[in-house]
Motif scaffolding. Structure first.
Motif, PDB file in Angstrom:
ATOM      1  N   ASN A  55       0.812  -1.226   0.000  1.00 48.46           N
ATOM      2  CA  ASN A  55       0.000   0.000   0.000  1.00 48.46           C
ATOM      3  C   ASN A  55       0.841   1.270   0.000  1.00 48.46           C
ATOM      4  N   THR A  56       1.966   1.232  -0.680  1.00 48.37           N
ATOM      5  CA  THR A  56       2.814   2.400  -0.834  1.00 48.37           C
ATOM      6  C   THR A  56       3.108   2.613  -2.316  1.00 48.37           C
ATOM      7  N   ALA A  57       3.675   3.763  -2.625  1.00 47.42           N
ATOM      8  CA  ALA A  57       4.053   4.053  -4.012  1.00 47.42           C
ATOM      9  C   ALA A  57       5.155   3.129  -4.499  1.00 47.42           C
ATOM     10  N   ASP A  58       5.810   2.440  -3.568  1.00 46.97           N
ATOM     11  CA  ASP A  58       6.872   1.512  -3.955  1.00 46.97           C
ATOM     12  C   ASP A  58       6.330   0.277  -4.661  1.00 46.97           C
ATOM     13  N   GLN A  59       5.033   0.130  -4.713  1.00 46.39           N
ATOM     14  CA  GLN A  59       4.440  -0.923  -5.527  1.00 46.39           C
ATOM     15  C   GLN A  59       4.635  -0.621  -7.015  1.00 46.39           C
ATOM     16  N   ILE A  60       4.888   0.642  -7.334  1.00 47.36           N
ATOM     17  CA  ILE A  60       5.045   1.081  -8.719  1.00 47.36           C
ATOM     18  C   ILE A  60       6.499   1.051  -9.156  1.00 47.36           C
ATOM     19  N   LEU A  61       7.383   1.516  -8.276  1.00 45.47           N
ATOM     20  CA  LEU A  61       8.810   1.576  -8.577  1.00 45.47           C
ATOM     21  C   LEU A  61       9.614   1.054  -7.398  1.00 45.47           C
ATOM     22  N   CYS A  62      10.704   0.393  -7.677  1.00 51.38           N
ATOM     23  CA  CYS A  62      11.632  -0.042  -6.632  1.00 51.38           C
ATOM     24  C   CYS A  62      12.699   1.043  -6.474  1.00 51.38           C
ATOM     25  N   VAL A  63      12.378   2.049  -5.674  1.00 51.42           N
ATOM     26  CA  VAL A  63      13.273   3.199  -5.529  1.00 51.42           C
ATOM     27  C   VAL A  63      14.625   2.785  -4.943  1.00 51.42           C
ATOM     28  N   TRP A  64      14.595   1.892  -3.961  1.00 51.67           N
ATOM     29  CA  TRP A  64      15.859   1.433  -3.386  1.00 51.67           C
ATOM     30  C   TRP A  64      16.700   0.745  -4.470  1.00 51.67           C
ATOM     31  N   GLY A  65      16.048  -0.070  -5.293  1.00 52.62           N
ATOM     32  CA  GLY A  65      16.766  -0.765  -6.362  1.00 52.62           C
ATOM     33  C   GLY A  65      17.334   0.195  -7.383  1.00 52.62           C
ATOM     34  N   ILE A  66      16.581   1.247  -7.714  1.00 47.48           N
ATOM     35  CA  ILE A  66      17.074   2.267  -8.640  1.00 47.48           C
ATOM     36  C   ILE A  66      18.312   2.937  -8.051  1.00 47.48           C
ATOM     37  N   GLY A  67      18.242   3.238  -6.753  1.00 44.53           N
ATOM     38  CA  GLY A  67      19.402   3.822  -6.092  1.00 44.53           C
ATOM     39  C   GLY A  67      20.611   2.902  -6.127  1.00 44.53           C
ATOM     40  N   MET A  68      20.368   1.621  -5.865  1.00 44.53           N
ATOM     41  CA  MET A  68      21.463   0.645  -5.910  1.00 44.53           C
ATOM     42  C   MET A  68      22.053   0.538  -7.308  1.00 44.53           C
ATOM     43  N   ALA A  69      21.192   0.582  -8.329  1.00 44.98           N
ATOM     44  CA  ALA A  69      21.675   0.493  -9.702  1.00 44.98           C
ATOM     45  C   ALA A  69      22.586   1.669 -10.027  1.00 44.98           C
ATOM     46  N   ASN A  70      22.181   2.875  -9.638  1.00 47.83           N
ATOM     47  CA  ASN A  70      23.023   4.041  -9.892  1.00 47.83           C
ATOM     48  C   ASN A  70      24.328   3.972  -9.108  1.00 47.83           C
ATOM     49  N   LEU A  71      24.264   3.410  -7.898  1.00 48.37           N
ATOM     50  CA  LEU A  71      25.479   3.236  -7.109  1.00 48.37           C
ATOM     51  C   LEU A  71      26.419   2.251  -7.793  1.00 48.37           C
ATOM     52  N   ALA A  72      25.877   1.133  -8.251  1.00 48.83           N
ATOM     53  CA  ALA A  72      26.694   0.120  -8.927  1.00 48.83           C
ATOM     54  C   ALA A  72      27.313   0.678 -10.202  1.00 48.83           C
TER      55      ALA A  72
END
Length: 211
Positions: free
Chosen positions: A172-189
Motif C-alpha cells: 500500500n505504498t508508491a513503492d508498488q510502482i517503482l523499486c526506488v531502493w533498487g534504482i538507487g542501488m543500480a546508480n550506485l553500482a
C-alpha cells in the motif's frame, strides 16, 4: 512529512507523466531535507534523536535514485557515529544496512569489507531474506563483477515484489510502482563502473544511468 510527500510525487510524476527530471529533482529535495535535519541537530536545534539515526539510509537511497551523488555523499558523511541513539531507534537490520550503504557511497574499502558480512548475516538472522539481493549487489561492487551484481538485482526485484504484498514493508505504498531502493542501488553500482541491466517496470532503464 514534506520529504515523504516529495518522494510520493516524484514516483507519481514518473508513473503518470514519465517525467524523469521531476522524479530526480523531488527525490533530491527529499534527501536534502533529511540532510538539513542533521545540520540543525548539530547546531543544537530541537530535532528529535530519531531523525539522525541510521534509518536515514532510506533517504540516502532517495539521493542515489535521483543520481545526485553530491547530496548522497554529504548525507552519508553526516550519518553514523551516534551509537547510543542508533541502538535505541534502529532495528538491527536497519542499523547494519545503514552503515553498509554509507560505506559504499563513500567508497571506504575497509568499512565496505567490515559491514557487508554483517548485512549478509542480518538478512538471515532477522528474517529479512527479501533484502539479501542488496548484499549480493554490494558483493558484486566489491568484486567489480557485473554478472554477480545483475543476479543480485534479480533477487532484489523478486524480494521487492513479495514485500508489496499483505502487510509487508512496501504494501500500500508508491513503492508498488517503482523499486526506488533498487534504482538507487543500480546508480550506485554504475558509479562503480558496473554494467547494470534494467528490469522494467520496477527498475526502468531511463531512471538508471546506464553507460
Amino acid at each position: 512529512m514534506l520529504a515523504l510527500d516529495l518522494r510520493f510525487f516524484a514516483i507519481a510524476d514518473y508513473y503518470l507523466k514519465h517525467d524523469v527530471e521531476s522524479f530526480k529533482s523531488q527525490l533530491s529535495e527529499a534527501a536534502e531535507l533529511r540532510n538539513s535535519l542533521f545540520l540543525r541537530y548539530e547546531k543544537g536545534e530541537a530535532i528529535d534523536d530519531s531523525y539522525v539515526s541510521m534509518l536515514s539510509y532510506k533517504s540516502l537511497f532517495n539521493a542515489l535514485a535521483a543520481n545526485n551523488r553530491d547530496v548522497a555523499k554529504r548525507l552519508a558523511l553526516n550519518m553514523g557515529g551516534r551509537e547510543v541513539l542508533e541502538r535505541k531507534y534502529d532495528h538491527p537490520f536497519d542499523y547494519v544496512m545503514g552503515y553498509t550503504l554509507r560505506a559504499f557511497v563513500l567508497n571506504e574499502l575497509n568499512e565496505m569489507e567490515r559491514w557487508l558480512p554483517k548485512l549478509v548475516v542480518a538478512c538471515e538472522k532477522y528474517k529479512m531474506r527479501d533484502f539479501a539481493g542488496y548484499a549480493q549487489v554490494f558483493q558484486g561492487i566489491l568484486e567489480k563483477n557485473s554478472l554477480l551484481a545483475n543476479e543480485g538485482f534479480q533477487s532484489i526485484i523478486r524480494g521487492h515484489l513479495r514485500q508489496t504484498k499483505a502487510n509487508r514493508i512496501f504494501a500500500n505504498t508508491a513503492d508498488q510502482i517503482l523499486c526506488v531502493w533498487g534504482i538507487g542501488m543500480a546508480n550506485l553500482a554504475i558509479s562503480h563502473q558496473l554494467q547494470i541491466a534494467a528490469i522494467p517496470p520496477l527498475l526502468p532503464g531511463e531512471l538508471i544511468q546506464m553507460t
